[in-house]
Design a protein around this motif. Sequence first.
Motif, PDB file in Angstrom:
ATOM      1  N   ARG A 102       0.824  -1.219   0.000  1.00 38.40           N
ATOM      2  CA  ARG A 102       0.000   0.000   0.000  1.00 38.40           C
ATOM      3  C   ARG A 102       0.850   1.257   0.000  1.00 38.40           C
ATOM      4  NH1 ARG A 102      -2.842   0.980   4.417  1.00 38.40           N
ATOM      5  NH2 ARG A 102      -2.097  -0.760   5.673  1.00 38.40           N
ATOM      6  N   GLY A 144      -0.406  -3.393  -3.275  1.00 39.29           N
ATOM      7  CA  GLY A 144      -0.001  -2.236  -4.068  1.00 39.29           C
ATOM      8  C   GLY A 144      -0.434  -2.307  -5.510  1.00 39.29           C
ATOM      9  N   SER A 173       1.817   2.228  -3.523  1.00 35.56           N
ATOM     10  CA  SER A 173       0.782   2.154  -4.556  1.00 35.56           C
ATOM     11  C   SER A 173       0.795   3.362  -5.483  1.00 35.56           C
ATOM     12  CB  SER A 173      -0.600   1.999  -3.914  1.00 35.56           C
ATOM     13  OG  SER A 173      -0.864   3.071  -3.028  1.00 35.56           O
ATOM     14  N   SER A 200      -4.814   0.627  -4.588  1.00 30.52           N
ATOM     15  CA  SER A 200      -4.143   0.917  -5.842  1.00 30.52           C
ATOM     16  C   SER A 200      -5.030   0.590  -7.024  1.00 30.52           C
ATOM     17  CB  SER A 200      -2.823   0.152  -5.960  1.00 30.52           C
ATOM     18  OG  SER A 200      -2.120   0.563  -7.108  1.00 30.52           O
TER      19      SER A 200
END
Length: 460
Positions: free
Chosen positions: A206, A436, A209, A414
């Motif tokens: 994350r 991500g 992302s 994402s």
Amino acid sequence: MNCNNKYDVVIIGGGIGGLMCAYRIAERDPEASVLLLERGLDLEHRQCPIISGKADKCLKCEPCAVMEGIAGAGAFSDGKYIISTEYGGWLPDFMEPAKVMDYIEQADQVLMRFGAQKERFVPNDELKQLCLRYDLHMQQAQLKHLGTDANLKTMQRLVDDLKQRVQIETLCTVTDVNKETHEVFFTHRGKQYSVIGDKVVFAVGRAGSRVFLDWCKRNGVACANNQVDIGVRVELPAMVWEHFSKKIYEPKILYRSKAYGDTTRMFCFNERGLVVTENTDGVLTVNGHAYKELDRKTDNSNFALLCTIRFTEPFNDPIDYARYVASLANKISGGSVLVQRLGDLESGRRTDEKRLKQSTVRPTLNAVPGDLSLCMPKRQLDNIIETLHALDKVAPGTANYDTLLYGVECKYYSARPDCVDFEIKDCPGIYALGDGAGFTRSLSQAAANGLIIGEILTKK
């Protein structure tokens, strides 16, 4: 920094997905040369000043020890391992659910090899039925609670083993990847480096992302936006939800609001845990941890309560939207996060220091008392308040005046790139995995995704 010019595989990101990918490659093809690049610190050097008691508020360390580093954001989570395909990501959209479950179980076997517990919480139909009486929908799964402390030890053993077989470099910020030559450009302590990978894997999590999305845009990779979840972290006396947590540990409950028809979800439950701050590229949000050790437990439990938003054209930046909402809370709080009593929020008044001191729920995070209605959209707040009163029917005390709401908590997953077997379209030899890349949103599915791609690469 001592890197070769070329590697069989370069993995960008050292979260659980990247680590499991490296583990499977080393297991299946011991002769393969693998370089794993991580932006943050090694696991043993990841120390948040707040968690260690050296500071009472976020110092905005760069990189953030909670969000970045070897083992990823999951290292400092409370270590919930979901053994199900019902939730935790979207891998079943790309593979048969039974196959996904098999990889989740394989990843669990790897973690147990390095000390993770065997005990599991199992679904409870009696509690599910109780929820259904009030139009609350509880998702069920087998689940392990590793605990923040035990999870760290397990991940450290895994990393120590991996270091004997693959090259792991920390404090390496990847700036670009040439999709034609597979040259990976990165900085380390102010110096520029580059290496070539026969195969390249984006496992950025994350925290990475936005960087991955920017790379996709520059290289003409089509992406589909996933949802963004915005809400609060709820903190209340642990006894309020003990009849759930003692049986299933995590009550994961969905509610569709009567006012708007939006879905709000309760998840990431931390029994007798504490609320913590996360720093993602300078924007502070909140999360929760829970420890196994008795002396680190608190009198409170906490959970996330997030409202799901899916944007349509012409808006195409859900991550930036979530960051903007969170940054408003940072601005209003003078560079921190906010906390407000539910009763004050419903009365239309700000929680101040005096009112917070009068609260029967003592906060576990030194957040700034304030007014969440000044930074969070009305629609999300209305959904959250309605959901708290619905939850109060199955756990009386949830909607008490002194229930604490910390903001802002947000989860963004994402934009998902156009892929075939996780290989990015028109970018042969370049793969994406995990949170991500919009494929997963849990430790278990991210770990499974890493094993899947590691297996794909060794077969090729």
